[in-house]
Write an enzyme that holds these catalytic residues in place. Sequence first.
Site, short mmCIF file in Angstrom:
data_model
loop_
_atom_site.label_atom_id
_atom_site.label_comp_id
_atom_site.label_asym_id
_atom_site.label_seq_id
_atom_site.Cartn_x
_atom_site.Cartn_y
_atom_site.Cartn_z
N LEU A 228 176.37 117.68 52.37
CA LEU A 228 177.06 117.72 51.08
C LEU A 228 177.44 119.15 50.69
O LEU A 228 176.62 120.05 50.76
CB LEU A 228 176.12 117.12 50.02
CG LEU A 228 176.78 116.82 48.70
CD1 LEU A 228 177.79 115.70 48.85
CD2 LEU A 228 175.73 116.48 47.66
N ASP A 229 178.66 119.34 50.27
CA ASP A 229 179.15 120.64 49.77
C ASP A 229 179.09 121.75 50.81
O ASP A 229 179.13 122.92 50.47
CB ASP A 229 178.36 121.09 48.52
CG ASP A 229 178.43 120.07 47.40
OD1 ASP A 229 179.40 119.31 47.37
OD2 ASP A 229 177.53 120.07 46.56
#
Lengths: 289, 289, 289, 289
Positions: A228-229
């Site tokens: 994520l991210d």
Amino acid sequence: MKSQVVTFLIKCPDQKGLVAKITSFFYDKGFNILSCQQYVNSIEDTYFMRIRLNADGTEISKKELEKSFLELATPLEFDWSVNYGDKKQNVAIMVSHTSHNLYDLLERYKEGRLDCNVKMIISNHDKLRHIADMFDVPYHYLPVKKETKLQQETQVRNLLDANAIDLVVMARYMQILSSDFINYFKDKIINIHHSFLPAFQGANPYKRAYERGVKLIGATAHYATEDLDEGPIIEQDVKPVTHESTPTTLKRIGADIEKLVLARAVKNHLNNQIIVSGNRAIVFPEAGE
Amino acid sequence: MKSQVVTFLIKCPDQKGLVAKITSFFYDKGFNILSCQQYVNSIEDTYFMRIRLNADGTEISKKELEKSFLELATPLEFDWSVNYGDKKQNVAIMVSHTSHNLYDLLERYKEGRLDCNVKMIISNHDKLRHIADMFDVPYHYLPVKKETKLQQETQVRNLLDANAIDLVVMARYMQILSSDFINYFKDKIINIHHSFLPAFQGANPYKRAYERGVKLIGATAHYATEDLDEGPIIEQDVKPVTHESTPTTLKRIGADIEKLVLARAVKNHLNNQIIVSGNRAIVFPEAGE
Amino acid sequence: MKSQVVTFLIKCPDQKGLVAKITSFFYDKGFNILSCQQYVNSIEDTYFMRIRLNADGTEISKKELEKSFLELATPLEFDWSVNYGDKKQNVAIMVSHTSHNLYDLLERYKEGRLDCNVKMIISNHDKLRHIADMFDVPYHYLPVKKETKLQQETQVRNLLDANAIDLVVMARYMQILSSDFINYFKDKIINIHHSFLPAFQGANPYKRAYERGVKLIGATAHYATEDLDEGPIIEQDVKPVTHESTPTTLKRIGADIEKLVLARAVKNHLNNQIIVSGNRAIVFPEAGE
Amino acid sequence: MKSQVVTFLIKCPDQKGLVAKITSFFYDKGFNILSCQQYVNSIEDTYFMRIRLNADGTEISKKELEKSFLELATPLEFDWSVNYGDKKQNVAIMVSHTSHNLYDLLERYKEGRLDCNVKMIISNHDKLRHIADMFDVPYHYLPVKKETKLQQETQVRNLLDANAIDLVVMARYMQILSSDFINYFKDKIINIHHSFLPAFQGANPYKRAYERGVKLIGATAHYATEDLDEGPIIEQDVKPVTHESTPTTLKRIGADIEKLVLARAVKNHLNNQIIVSGNRAIVFPEAGE
């Protein structure tokens, strides 16, 4: 081929003579080279090219061109793609509660400033349907609960497949997608994160920015990856803020940054300006386009 | 008091009537209020004021003023300080190998753009002595090894004490200071970190910025605290970069940001524009100064 | 007064004791001062204040407050205004062909990010009616020719009067308004000019920016005055551009700047943050609002 | 040729096959093409190229290379230049009273961040001699009066000629140079103007910026031409300012912008990144250099 702009994106091991060989290839085939942008990563000895061609003077078919190009590409180990500019990409926008990115993308689409077909909006909430209606774009409400997560994802995936979606834009879709989903659409999902990554990865970036007392806030558009991210960053921007800013103010200031950053990233993707290499996105600037 | 600018910095629990009470106090004593800046943190119910006074119309002595002010300050629970503008602050600059921040600070000091006395430069290397010589500032070479770390820190501290240093500027001093040292000079050490914190805390920020493929690089000036790179942020700035930037290019682009960010932070500190509150720095802008 | 935020804007000759007198006045009347921002122009010896009050603890009526305030204001020569925050301002947007500013303002209005009533859109073309329809705002098409210019302006004025319009936003309205019109709505017409004024005043700024080879383009929001493009500047911003940019590219890049600059200017006006003084606009920042 | 970077700058009428022909030429001669940047101005049908070559694999002499290149260049109507990277350019800096740009350039030069020889400083005042002394660069004080203007210019020109100066940097030299002088050093004089041109051409830009109430101030580096402040723009930058800024504050804020803008322009010139075309400067970005 008709009068159209053909764009090749090429990545390969660096070696002598690449630009001469590639440009001569297209010149010999009768193309006019509109622009030819290169990048050499000398740390990884990798070569990148974006070359835009005008097909006006040529009679060659797509099939012949690609067959011929393969003879050049194979020995030089090209990782390549071509876009013939004759078909708009199909885009799906995914949202949850927040409307500013959705409005912005739809406005640009409606006014001809995003070269694509926005085929649908998908949301885990019914809240933003009125915006889809305003812009006359189908809205699919697919709620998600912990226990129905994979099931909902399958519904999403079926919708995307059924509509031959080329690009998924997560315009503040606040659900984590499964690795399967991400990998199925590798380098085809753009997410907007509301901080200047890698600062404030994860949840509540504006609240954490307030608490940390930063003097800048920002936004980051990146390709979605399993972590994520942590995907390749396409665009980032920031604005100065002061101690006066509350988390609410930061959110408001940030909204304007998010809009511009996501719109630029989507435009760059649709315009074939990006080559992904590992965790980095090579984003060629427009060449007088 | 002679014709001078007196600055009070005040922090207290928020309550009704503060600005009226404080400004009336100074007006009644005959001061002209040059500027009066406030900030209310409504999340923590805290009030902050920076008030600048012209002492021209008053006969009051510092002692009388402070005694009188205490009668106001005590019941309202002020945390306050006053600067009479009659004495330049003494500054020490600490450096290691990197010269750009040192040059920049010394140039501003020499040309009268930093209102202070730069009393000395302290370094764990002998490399930048020629710059100290150019600007005619004493240079103290205090090498440090693992086993002599505390000893060297004591030498540094003795030097600072002996010269009545008010502010320590770590202009790329690449050593971690002990908690004792940090706390002894609480809110009096400004450090420059070569990234837009909290991104890339710790070592090698430019290399990590390259690897992460960020599209912005930056710098952060903050007060040094026990937790490395986690102190109150005073100033931050960034510049856009592209995939073309290598770690070396980022370092070069970053150097210009570091210079401006550190100089602004030091100027704001010397000009009494900052109140530290927990992990946040309230930095009042200049008021037509 | 109910629980509401009251904002006073004050301009007067500078003199000792102003902040103490004004804040004491409101404190004595039982108001809580939410923020109190000052600016002293020492070149023109003029004092400016924006003070925001919470009326919760007071029983005073508007009439009593204003009568009482006049006793303070008259001897100190205040030029002042008050906004009780109990009535949204009525806004008219004027446009010609260009849609991006209109979309942006309507989106903010619709989503509650512009605190006003957009009562109507007025245009000399029928081209943008579909946008008005999307957002459900009345659209008045009032075409204009050389010979009907004054007549059309009277129609516009009647419409504005009939709807008690407080603010006219010229969101790329490409007609020059008469002095009579401008003066009738003095400091109540905000115009967006598509250059960083005073550069490229007048027509075709993007074409001229290309020809001049500037490395920045920008936009300026200002109050309309008799002298075209010379009114008090409220907001400006720029983006870097390169030699690659054609007039068309500049127009596209500029559109995003125009949107943000105009929206911020309108927000600042509606939020009572601006005092006009001669040809300069004093724009107070938000105070944690 | 030894191991060195050779840079060709080319300008010619646009036509099919240019990039293929040029890159094949260098490839055939045994060069490794490090980077190849193009720009097509489709409004004027002009083609621009900056190509950087590594000469490691070649035995060709400069003379042979240039003779051979002419055979390509002549029929295609190239306007071209070549830099072999084997000789630092000689630079003269001209100043009057203001020191910040001088310090900045000398610091970069001293620390190896400007690839040139600063051979001398020339001034119409004796005020900044101490800075020249600090950095050990010859300082020539050549005062100028109305009646001695041409005479002084001749002295300057003789000095520049005697030292084989390749680039003149006007680092706030507050004298207007004659057309003769300007044309003698065409495209070899870089001037810094303290506004974002074309705004505030001419004298006192900061005072006029204050009076106009702009919300941005900036600086512009450009080639000097006969028409003052109208030469091709190389670099521009701005910073936001507020109504609080006095002309004095603007000057101080502006100084930091002027430093960065001039240093970048000089670096770009020395690094052979610029082609001048009419009144526009084509400034190629660094290519991973």
